[in-house]
Design an enzyme around this catalytic site. Structure first.
Site, PDB file in Angstrom:
ATOM      1  N   ARG A  35       0.826  -1.219   0.000  1.00  0.00           N
ATOM      2  CA  ARG A  35       0.000   0.000   0.000  1.00  0.00           C
ATOM      3  C   ARG A  35       0.856   1.263   0.000  1.00  0.00           C
ATOM      4  NH1 ARG A  35      -5.481  -0.650   2.053  1.00  0.00           N
ATOM      5  NH2 ARG A  35      -6.181  -2.434   0.856  1.00  0.00           N
ATOM      6  N   ARG A  39      -3.831   6.325   0.843  1.00  0.00           N
ATOM      7  CA  ARG A  39      -4.394   7.557   1.406  1.00  0.00           C
ATOM      8  C   ARG A  39      -3.494   8.312   2.358  1.00  0.00           C
ATOM      9  NH1 ARG A  39      -9.860   4.703   2.987  1.00  0.00           N
ATOM     10  NH2 ARG A  39      -8.244   3.123   3.270  1.00  0.00           N
ATOM     11  N   ARG A  48      -7.474  11.328  -5.667  1.00  0.00           N
ATOM     12  CA  ARG A  48      -8.759  10.742  -5.258  1.00  0.00           C
ATOM     13  C   ARG A  48      -9.850  11.780  -5.072  1.00  0.00           C
ATOM     14  NH1 ARG A  48     -11.705   8.327  -4.032  1.00  0.00           N
ATOM     15  NH2 ARG A  48     -11.726   6.932  -2.260  1.00  0.00           N
ATOM     16  N   ASP A  84      -6.397  -3.272  -7.651  1.00  0.00           N
ATOM     17  CA  ASP A  84      -6.974  -3.871  -6.450  1.00  0.00           C
ATOM     18  C   ASP A  84      -7.189  -5.353  -6.686  1.00  0.00           C
ATOM     19  OD1 ASP A  84      -8.218  -2.838  -3.725  1.00  0.00           O
ATOM     20  OD2 ASP A  84      -9.381  -4.554  -4.417  1.00  0.00           O
ATOM     21  N   TYR A 161     -14.068 -12.723  -0.099  1.00  0.00           N
ATOM     22  CA  TYR A 161     -14.861 -11.538  -0.495  1.00  0.00           C
ATOM     23  C   TYR A 161     -16.074 -11.942  -1.323  1.00  0.00           C
ATOM     24  CZ  TYR A 161     -11.458  -8.165   1.224  1.00  0.00           C
ATOM     25  OH  TYR A 161     -10.654  -7.416   2.031  1.00  0.00           O
TER      26      TYR A 161
HETATM   27  O1  CP3 Z   1       0.227  -1.684  -2.489  1.00  0.00           O
HETATM   28  C1  CP3 Z   1      -0.076  -0.784  -3.294  1.00  0.00           C
HETATM   29  O2  CP3 Z   1       0.319   0.391  -3.162  1.00  0.00           O
HETATM   30  C2  CP3 Z   1      -0.830  -1.160  -4.568  1.00  0.00           C
HETATM   31  C3  CP3 Z   1      -2.227  -0.978  -4.542  1.00  0.00           C
HETATM   32  C4  CP3 Z   1      -3.137  -1.915  -3.789  1.00  0.00           C
HETATM   33  C5  CP3 Z   1      -4.425  -1.514  -3.348  1.00  0.00           C
HETATM   34  N1  CP3 Z   1      -5.067  -2.609  -2.883  1.00  0.00           N
HETATM   35  C6  CP3 Z   1      -4.957  -0.159  -3.453  1.00  0.00           C
HETATM   36  C7  CP3 Z   1      -6.104   0.208  -2.609  1.00  0.00           C
HETATM   37  C8  CP3 Z   1      -3.001  -3.265  -3.487  1.00  0.00           C
HETATM   38  C9  CP3 Z   1      -1.810  -4.162  -3.663  1.00  0.00           C
HETATM   39  C10 CP3 Z   1      -4.247  -3.686  -2.924  1.00  0.00           C
HETATM   40  C11 CP3 Z   1      -4.519  -5.075  -2.539  1.00  0.00           C
HETATM   41  C12 CP3 Z   1      -5.728  -5.358  -1.754  1.00  0.00           C
HETATM   42  N2  CP3 Z   1      -6.994  -4.879  -1.939  1.00  0.00           N
HETATM   43  C13 CP3 Z   1      -5.771  -6.291  -0.714  1.00  0.00           C
HETATM   44  C14 CP3 Z   1      -4.618  -7.124  -0.265  1.00  0.00           C
HETATM   45  C15 CP3 Z   1      -3.707  -6.343   0.585  1.00  0.00           C
HETATM   46  C16 CP3 Z   1      -4.219  -6.132   1.958  1.00  0.00           C
HETATM   47  O3  CP3 Z   1      -4.290  -4.975   2.366  1.00  0.00           O
HETATM   48  O4  CP3 Z   1      -4.465  -7.137   2.629  1.00  0.00           O
HETATM   49  C17 CP3 Z   1      -7.087  -6.317  -0.225  1.00  0.00           C
HETATM   50  C18 CP3 Z   1      -7.598  -7.163   0.918  1.00  0.00           C
HETATM   51  C19 CP3 Z   1      -7.848  -5.445  -1.020  1.00  0.00           C
HETATM   52  C20 CP3 Z   1      -9.304  -5.190  -0.933  1.00  0.00           C
HETATM   53  C21 CP3 Z   1      -9.548  -3.804  -0.552  1.00  0.00           C
HETATM   54  N3  CP3 Z   1      -9.322  -2.724  -1.377  1.00  0.00           N
HETATM   55  C22 CP3 Z   1     -10.027  -3.314   0.683  1.00  0.00           C
HETATM   56  C23 CP3 Z   1     -10.366  -4.170   1.883  1.00  0.00           C
HETATM   57  C24 CP3 Z   1     -10.110  -1.922   0.546  1.00  0.00           C
HETATM   58  C25 CP3 Z   1     -10.653  -0.959   1.542  1.00  0.00           C
HETATM   59  C26 CP3 Z   1      -9.595  -0.634   2.525  1.00  0.00           C
HETATM   60  C27 CP3 Z   1      -9.830   0.656   3.225  1.00  0.00           C
HETATM   61  O5  CP3 Z   1      -9.019   0.916   4.102  1.00  0.00           O
HETATM   62  O6  CP3 Z   1     -10.774   1.399   2.882  1.00  0.00           O
HETATM   63  C28 CP3 Z   1      -9.630  -1.567  -0.723  1.00  0.00           C
HETATM   64  C29 CP3 Z   1      -9.487  -0.221  -1.285  1.00  0.00           C
HETATM   65  C30 CP3 Z   1      -8.116   0.207  -1.652  1.00  0.00           C
HETATM   66  N4  CP3 Z   1      -7.231  -0.530  -2.398  1.00  0.00           N
HETATM   67  C31 CP3 Z   1      -7.510   1.463  -1.356  1.00  0.00           C
HETATM   68  C32 CP3 Z   1      -6.266   1.472  -1.971  1.00  0.00           C
HETATM   69  C33 CP3 Z   1      -5.274   2.594  -2.018  1.00  0.00           C
HETATM   70  C34 CP3 Z   1      -8.187   2.594  -0.599  1.00  0.00           C
HETATM   71  C35 CP3 Z   1      -9.163   3.201  -1.544  1.00  0.00           C
HETATM   72  C36 CP3 Z   1      -9.336   4.663  -1.350  1.00  0.00           C
HETATM   73  O7  CP3 Z   1      -8.598   5.441  -1.965  1.00  0.00           O
HETATM   74  O8  CP3 Z   1     -10.279   5.034  -0.609  1.00  0.00           O
END
Ligand code: CP3
Length: 354
Positions: A35, A39, A48, A84, A161
């Protein structure tokens, strides 16, 4: 190949991150952070403000910009494509939404064998062309010797999911399907795995130097359930990716699963902070690389504490080839950016002292 292209390919192949994936010696410990584009970073929040999350994922020029900005700002040793893990479920016929504050929601979750029957086989991975375009654009914009990591969710985490319809605490629906109808479960896991192999290989074809499988929620399983219901599928995905491209196999809460994850495969095993890195490495075997394992919350502490924690992890790695420094899970949204940048510098600096 012209001499110039050969030189670039060589620099990428011999970058510290790629060398560490292959357990070759490195001038310093390579570091990147899950990540790293997110954010906590003002540049990301600015992007965003003008588009929602899924729109950003589906706009290759912007996804590439976010990917490159994060990697450059932090000075990390690898970029990870902005995308994602849930994007792949849309072509399976599932209705995905990221709602404000709630995280991902799937409006038509899979709960029964009949629901599994309705899942669409992902024949045409071109449905995710926007990811491949983002990879190609990112590869063009990145420093030529900086590796780009592609990724996907691992079968279990995706299934969780798909079945729960969103995040979950106890995975009651997921495990109910698994236990009550193992035929439907394995059919779903196989369908997911076939899609993942196509997806990861297409990312590799478009320019990813390595791929990571995120099994973020696999720690909810007992070792026996992992072996029976998950391991064969994760193994088939890893075995199905193009040879010669490192696979990073990551999960959290995996203290009781590390040996089994190793058995499922991967060139690099991701470790979270609930296990000591030295113990984890011993258990998975020193003939595989490891990645980790700082607690993401350590980034909220003062920099003296942060330095001590990072140093401890480097000491546990003990200069052995094949350690990639990372957090044990993704950077949290409120993390101070200056500490993230400081951590990357600390890892580089301390791993060169000897
Ligand atoms: O690592 C990186 O910088 C690359 C981008 C990346 C994102 N998601 C961007 C993202 C990667 C590798 C992921 C993987 C991902 N997505 C996982 C596995 C990694 C982990 O954290 O366990 C999972 C479980 C997801 C599913 C997912 N996507 C969730 C549960 C959420 C919500 C999380 C939250 O805190 O709101 C997301 C959204 C998401 N994916 C964001 C980002 C930057 C936040 C979205 C936003 O900008 O509001």
């Amino acid at each position: 190949m012209t001499a110039e292209i050969t030189k670039i390919a060589d620099a990428l192949h011999n970058s510290p991150f790629m060398r560490a994936c292959r357990r070759e010696d490195v001038p310093f410990t390579p570091v990147w952070l899950m990540r790293q584009a997110g954010r906590y970073m003002p540049e990301y929040r600015a992007v965003r403000a003008s588009m929602d999350f899924l729109e950003l994922c589906k706009t290759p020029s912007m996804a590439a910009e976010v990917t490159v900005t994060a990697a450059e700002r932090l000075g990390v040793d690898a970029a990870i494509i902005f995308a994602d893990i849930l994007l792949i479920i849309e072509p399976m016929g599932l209705a995905l939404e990221f709602s404000k504050g709630e995280g991902p929601v799937i409006h038509n979750p899979v709960r029964t064998a009949a629901d599994v029957e309705r899942l669409r086989e992902v024949e045409e991975i071109a449905a995710l062309q926007f990811v491949f375009d983002a990879i190609r654009e990112t590869r063009r914009a990145l420093r030529p010797n900086l590796p780009l990591i592609g990724f996907a969710g691992a079968p279990f985490t995706l299934a969780s999911y798909i079945v729960e319809g969103g995040a979950s605490k106890n995975y009651v629906h997921t495990k109910s399907l698994m236990y009550n109808d193992s035929g439907a479960w394995h059919a779903m896991m196989s369908l997911i795995s076939r899609a993942l192999i196509k997806y990861l290989n297409a990312q590799i074809d478009e320019g990813a130097q390595a791929v990571q499988l995120f099994d973020s929620w696999v720690g909810s399983l007992s070792p026996d359930d992992y072996r029976q219901y998950v391991l064969p599928h994760t193994r088939s995905v890893i075995a199905g990716t193009k040879p010669g491209v490192p696979v990073l196999h990551f999960g959290t809460g995996t203290a009781s699963l590390l040996e089994l994850m190793r058995e499922a495969g991967g060139d690099v095993i991701g470790v979270d902070w609930r296990v000591r890195l030295d113990e984890a490495w011993k258990r998975v075997g020193h003939d595989v690389a490891v990645m980790g394992n700082l607690d993401p919350v350590a980034l909220f502490a003062n920099q003296d504490h942060l330095r001590a924690q990072a140093r401890s992890i480097l000491q546990q790695a003990d200069g052995r080839p094949g350690h990639i420094f990372n957090l044990g899970h993704g950077i949290l949204p409120e993390t101070p950016v200056e500490n993230v940048i400081a951590l990357v510098d600390m890892v580089h600096e301390m791993s060169q002292e000897s």
